[in-house]
Design a protein around this motif. Sequence first.
Motif, mmCIF file in Angstrom:
data_model
loop_
_atom_site.group_PDB
_atom_site.id
_atom_site.type_symbol
_atom_site.label_atom_id
_atom_site.label_comp_id
_atom_site.label_asym_id
_atom_site.label_seq_id
_atom_site.Cartn_x
_atom_site.Cartn_y
_atom_site.Cartn_z
ATOM 1 N N ASN A 35 26.052 20.285 -53.327
ATOM 2 C CA ASN A 35 26.755 19.613 -54.220
ATOM 3 C C ASN A 35 26.498 20.419 -55.742
ATOM 4 O O ASN A 35 27.261 20.216 -56.553
ATOM 5 N N ASP A 37 26.307 23.738 -55.707
ATOM 6 C CA ASP A 37 27.206 24.585 -55.633
ATOM 7 C C ASP A 37 28.562 24.148 -55.994
ATOM 8 O O ASP A 37 29.351 24.877 -56.801
ATOM 9 N N LEU A 38 29.011 23.029 -55.788
ATOM 10 C CA LEU A 38 30.264 22.445 -55.993
ATOM 11 C C LEU A 38 30.491 22.246 -57.406
ATOM 12 O O LEU A 38 31.425 22.582 -58.307
ATOM 13 N N VAL A 41 31.163 25.656 -59.256
ATOM 14 C CA VAL A 41 32.453 25.789 -59.003
ATOM 15 C C VAL A 41 33.248 25.160 -59.998
ATOM 16 O O VAL A 41 34.142 25.752 -60.562
ATOM 17 N N ALA A 42 32.977 23.853 -60.234
ATOM 18 C CA ALA A 42 33.712 23.343 -61.287
ATOM 19 C C ALA A 42 33.462 23.848 -62.540
ATOM 20 O O ALA A 42 34.389 23.771 -63.500
ATOM 21 N N SER A 225 21.329 28.272 -50.911
ATOM 22 C CA SER A 225 22.420 28.023 -51.493
ATOM 23 C C SER A 225 22.908 29.023 -52.649
ATOM 24 O O SER A 225 24.322 28.902 -52.915
#
Length: 661
Positions: A35, A37-38, A41-42, A225
């Motif tokens: 999460n 890493d997500l 990305v955001a 990660s």
Amino acid sequence: MSSPVVAAAIPSVSTLKSAAQTSTAGFDNANLVFNVDLFLVAFVALFFLLSLPRAVVRYTHSSEWFDGQLLRYVTLSKSRRSHRPETLPAPLTAAHTHTSRTPTPTSTDWLNDSEKYMDNGGYTSASHAVLNRSGSGSSQAHLLRNYSSSSGRARRAHLNLQSHMPNWTTMLPQLSWITRISLRPGLTIGGASILIAYFAVMLYAGLYMSNPFTQPLRTGYVAISQIPVVVLLATKVNVLGMLLGAAYTRLNYLHRFAGRLLVLAVNIHAIGYFYSWSLAGTFTTQMAKPMHVYGFVALLAADALILFSTDFMRRQYYGTFIVMHVIGVVTFLVTVFMHSTDSAPYILFALAAYMFDRLMRLVKTRYTVARLCALSELNMTRVEVQGINAGWRAGQHVRLRILSRGLGLFGWMECHPFTIASVSKSHNGEGLILMCKKTGMWTSRLYDLARRAEYSETNGYSQEVKVLVEGPYGGPGHTLYSSFSGALLVAGGSGITFALGVLQDLLQKDLEGRSRLKCIELVWSVQDPSAVLPLLPLFSALLAQSSSRPYYTTVNISVSYTRCFSNPPEHVSKTLSRLPPGLTVTPGRPKLQSTLASVVDRACALFHRGRENVGAPAGVLVTVCGPQGLAEDVRKAVRRIEPERRKRAGGVELHDEVFGS
Ligand SMILES: Cc1cc2nc3c(=O)[nH]c(=O)nc-3n(C[C@H](O)[C@H](O)[C@H](O)COP(=O)(O)OP(=O)(O)OC[C@H]3O[C@@H](n4cnc5c(N)ncnc54)[C@H](O)[C@@H]3O)c2cc1C
């Protein structure tokens, strides 16, 4: 990490439920770092959205879809390309480089050479216009006349001007004022803020509901990660850079920072386990387990990577740094995978990104022949590749590999980046030109090889070698240089290659009716005034071109030299006493602040007639390429422009390029 769990391609949160993934009862480490890493990305998506308007405007110009991607050779139609010059401009041929073999240029040679250049090269036939040019003041009046004349308006209707979209930072001048403040050479407040934000996210990932001293498993997950992040930021064909409109060279500081955080996490993870095993008295038995042996080797590889990637190593032993990087990364990835298969999805992602990069680099590589010639006054080697004449944008660079024994037994193994100093689809039929300053072993050998050149009727003194040219890379991203109203191009030493590439491109776009630029000022800081001699014919030709037609952008070139001679050699002082109008050579450091203010004012003045406004300026572009110190000075000059002046000009935007950063 303690035991293997999944071998899925992407960690599926629901399937990663092993006890081995939990540091506290029921807490899913794999889920957390995924999460995180997500979230990263955001974060990238936010910057992507901010740069989107500029990207959209850029891609409304069809040429922007193709230029700057693949190097190629195109046959130029006669209307675009005049006859191939029988002799290339003197600054860049061997004729003026081997001072021992050829006469030193006389004070009037620049005129003959520039005439030859223009007549043969097709910049313009009105070469004598250079003699009528009378400085920036009158050329401004001349431009104003043309801007307002009816024939001028009619001509503008046929132009295909590049649309201007200010950068989002330009729209927030106060913010960019703060973010441009330098904390240390190469790091601004803006750059540091991104690093701090990233560090905060990593701290959260490492510390949320976990104590790194008693629960070292978490930092292991944080480390794995970040493997894709570090690899993605290191690629030359950089997907993140494409999305954000930033060259890979600009993302390099993030790659270094992410790499250091990854190694820090690996060390905390290992030390935590060493500590708890020591307390429990099981250190030896634990270390005998194969998975811990792999983990230990991964730790050594990560630490070696950091040790061999320091600024010192990169600057002093670049070759060793590269070799150790490759060995270190391969060892690290293999042993991390053997240590814990939980790392598999991240390693696979990183490998995919790396393979894509290598594949694209292969696609971007051209095998061809280059002509070398030594430019003794500049201590540079000019590399001309006739087999490539299109496919790059101003300010981009290529990576050059010379396939010749002349560079030593292993010289062919080295690949060095150089900015393209010529213009794509040049009207004078020039190919891709690089100018490589003698700095270390490889560039010195290249220079020596060029000095061993043979004389030929057609090419003067030059040496032909087989080369691999890879690129183009870097460049202005979503910025369209010719969409601004004024430009100040600052160069230090060999940074002139960048400025020359940009200047020639802007003049070519002007010739094609694609440029909004009204005035360009090139400032070049050199140590020795004789550095001007080899470039004098080219400068003269560019100045003549800019003053010879109604809508040409006016160009001024000022060269400042820092090493003052009481008695410069006779041929130097003679030449300097008869410079073409528009070119000045003065001792001392460049006066960046006043020059920038003058460019801003000139760009604005062209949009006012008396009290009447005739349009609005589309901003002033400032580029700098050279040593860190010069880049800092330019950054300061840009920051010190008064808000009112900045607003009147439609913003002042800075693009810096520092070799070796
Ligand atoms: C994007 C970019 C554009 C450049 N454009 C030009 C140019 O137009 N003209 C010019 O004269 N120089 C340019 N340089 C610098 C040039 O690449 C180096 O001077 C050259 O590689 C030095 O090699 P060397 O072995 O002779 O010197 P070394 O003594 O080995 O290195 C001198 C410096 O160059 C750096 N360097 C060495 N090898 C490499 C490499 N393979 N990749 C990246 N950096 C390296 C080292 O960090 C060191 O600081 C550019 C550099 C970059 C990063």
